[in-house]
Design an enzyme around this catalytic site. Sequence first.
Site, PDB file in Angstrom:
ATOM      1  N   VAL A  71      -5.727  -0.109   7.882  1.00 29.10           N
ATOM      2  CA  VAL A  71      -7.175  -0.062   7.406  1.00 29.10           C
ATOM      3  C   VAL A  71      -7.806  -0.051   8.759  1.00 29.10           C
ATOM      4  O   VAL A  71      -7.877  -0.935   9.542  1.00 29.10           O
ATOM      5  CB  VAL A  71      -7.605  -0.816   6.440  1.00 29.10           C
ATOM      6  CG1 VAL A  71      -8.860  -0.753   5.978  1.00 29.10           C
ATOM      7  CG2 VAL A  71      -6.768  -0.380   5.130  1.00 29.10           C
TER       8      VAL A  71
ATOM      9  N   ASP B 231       0.454  -4.314  -6.862  1.00 31.99           N
ATOM     10  CA  ASP B 231       0.574  -5.072  -5.641  1.00 31.99           C
ATOM     11  C   ASP B 231      -0.490  -6.138  -5.667  1.00 31.99           C
ATOM     12  O   ASP B 231      -1.214  -6.307  -4.511  1.00 31.99           O
ATOM     13  CB  ASP B 231       0.646  -4.187  -4.577  1.00 31.99           C
ATOM     14  CG  ASP B 231       1.167  -4.966  -3.353  1.00 31.99           C
ATOM     15  OD1 ASP B 231       1.506  -5.984  -3.392  1.00 31.99           O
ATOM     16  OD2 ASP B 231       0.825  -4.670  -2.049  1.00 31.99           O
TER      17      ASP B 231
ATOM     18  N   LYS C 245      -8.464   4.126   5.424  1.00 41.20           N
ATOM     19  CA  LYS C 245      -7.012   3.779   5.169  1.00 41.20           C
ATOM     20  C   LYS C 245      -6.149   4.915   5.577  1.00 41.20           C
ATOM     21  O   LYS C 245      -6.295   5.956   5.071  1.00 41.20           O
ATOM     22  CB  LYS C 245      -6.755   3.401   3.779  1.00 41.20           C
ATOM     23  CG  LYS C 245      -5.379   2.890   3.422  1.00 41.20           C
ATOM     24  CD  LYS C 245      -4.918   2.521   1.993  1.00 41.20           C
ATOM     25  CE  LYS C 245      -3.428   2.247   1.877  1.00 41.20           C
ATOM     26  NZ  LYS C 245      -3.232   2.072   0.365  1.00 41.20           N
TER      27      LYS C 245
ATOM     28  N   GLY D  32      -0.634  -3.206   6.398  1.00 45.30           N
ATOM     29  CA  GLY D  32       0.052  -3.373   5.280  1.00 45.30           C
ATOM     30  C   GLY D  32       1.171  -2.514   4.963  1.00 45.30           C
ATOM     31  O   GLY D  32       1.647  -1.707   5.689  1.00 45.30           O
ATOM     32  N   GLY D  33       1.956  -2.569   3.948  1.00 44.76           N
ATOM     33  CA  GLY D  33       3.295  -1.875   3.799  1.00 44.76           C
ATOM     34  C   GLY D  33       2.937  -0.259   3.582  1.00 44.76           C
ATOM     35  O   GLY D  33       3.651   0.544   3.860  1.00 44.76           O
ATOM     36  N   GLN D  34       1.619  -0.119   3.091  1.00 44.60           N
ATOM     37  CA  GLN D  34       1.359   1.588   2.716  1.00 44.60           C
ATOM     38  C   GLN D  34       0.514   2.086   3.916  1.00 44.60           C
ATOM     39  O   GLN D  34       0.218   3.335   3.832  1.00 44.60           O
ATOM     40  CB  GLN D  34       0.598   1.603   1.660  1.00 44.60           C
ATOM     41  CG  GLN D  34       1.265   1.067   0.376  1.00 44.60           C
ATOM     42  CD  GLN D  34       2.507   1.971   0.066  1.00 44.60           C
ATOM     43  OE1 GLN D  34       2.340   3.353   0.059  1.00 44.60           O
ATOM     44  NE2 GLN D  34       3.537   1.404  -0.075  1.00 44.60           N
TER      45      GLN D  34
ATOM     46  N   GLY E 239      -6.791  -4.370   9.035  1.00 42.92           N
ATOM     47  CA  GLY E 239      -5.724  -4.885   8.614  1.00 42.92           C
ATOM     48  C   GLY E 239      -4.517  -3.905   8.391  1.00 42.92           C
ATOM     49  O   GLY E 239      -4.621  -2.712   8.461  1.00 42.92           O
TER      50      GLY E 239
END
Length: 550
Positions: free
Chosen positions: A235, A345, A249, A230-232, A228
């Site tokens: 993964v 979050d 991550k 994400g904004g950070q 996946g």
Amino acid sequence: MYTSQRDCGNKVSIPYPFEIGNGCYVGDWFEIVCRNDSYDLGFPKPFLKRFNLEVLEIDIAVGKIRVNYAIFSSSKNHSELEKSPFVFSDNKNSFVVMGCNNSASLRSLLNDSNSFEYDVNELCENMDGSYRACFEPPTSQQMRAIVIGITTSFGVLFLLFGGWWSYKLIKKRKMIKQKEKFFKRNGGLLLQLQLSSSDHVNVESNKLFSSKDLEEATDRFNANRILGRGGQGTVYKGMLSNERIVAVKRSVMIDEEKLEEFVNEVVILSRINHRNVVKLLGCCLETEIPLLVYEFVPNGTLAHYLDDQNEFLLTWGMRLRIATEVAGALFYLHSAASSPIYHRDIKTTNILLDEKYRAKVTDFGTSRSIAIDQTHLTTLVYGTFGYLDLEYFQSSQFIEKSDVYSFGVVLAELLTGEKAISSKRTLETKSLATYFLNSMEENNLFDIIDNRVLKEAKKEEIIAVANLVKRCLNLSGKKRPTMKKVAKELEGVLQMPQNLEEVLVLKNEMFDQYNVVSTSTIASKDSSIASSLDTEPLLSSSILRRIKTS
């Protein structure tokens, strides 16, 4: 001019000035005789009479006569051509010495431009009963050329090998220095010191992975391994050398000024030991951007199972249990951890489900730890639209109740099956929070509840959970309940008779975790918290007694 083309049996033409017979040749040196040779089955052959040499070819056009010259078997001078009109050709002959340990020389006796000189030396190595093939030792000039050639070749090879080895060595040293630079910059020394000095760090979490280990685990961060984005960061699914499946991550970017905070967060997360929080196994600090390694959770995100297109939809009992587990985890982070942690979050895509569909809170990329006596955190606004606390959006002050607001949106999703933000709804109700509150105010709650929830849940359960969602979504943070109260109320709904089976499953799973020791100092003061919290200090003696008697 007189010319004769007579031959002598072997088809060799005898042109003038050579000839067979008296008076037909120009001089005695050119007289040819034809005689039989017993070695050639009686066929006659032409011979130069003065030299007794068999004639093989005569070519008047180029002034050449080819003869069969005898092999010398003894050391002596052969000067029969000295006064003759013939000389040895300096470019048509192959001068070979036969045998071993012999030497010979051939020199022209003419003092003109056609003079020449040949020197040949043949040496052999004697063997028992035979000798090894002869060779001609090189001359001094040849030897010098050979030595220069070999030396140059070895020199070039040495330079090539030395250059390659130097390049590899410099590259390796550069990589080591770069890794050391990243390790120090990413707070590796501080992290090692804090981990080694802490008595409460999970041993399994106290691991610093090398970049090589994680590159091999993720097949060099192959796009096919992505779980996946994400904004950070992204993964990846990986397999360690011990065949353990993990999630790696890889952050998009990290602010250098926040690296010390990152290290502190890693240390704090390594101390968390709650079964509803994804376990941090370790990190890698020798890359430009730090890497985090988490336990792998196989069943994906909660959002995936709330999608209408998913064939497997969660039952009401499973939804209620998941909500209770997430609430318990957030209460643990807010109140029971050694240093309170704000997640910042909370959303359905940051809640994973394991093989038994138990909830695992994940993605602490934007999480922040605070001092116990600190009430809020002033930061740049960060979050996901639809889950973002409006009060935090206006003030930039993130408080404990901001996580409560985000959890309220998740709880509304579990009730309705709707997404936090949807373009299918009107502009005024595009946000699920607004849509849900408006429906309650207009007494249309049951019109937006998911069909499966309507079939399986009792009316009083839906109303109880809906009222809890309404309080969590209050625009005023002070009027929202704490996660402790939220967990307690969800536990009460879960303990209703029709949900008894879910309660028993939850408690039995929790009972296996009671031997876990926490550093919490405040949990022992609370005597009525949700039994979904699995660490011993977070459970009161009354709850333990109820579980043992269940």
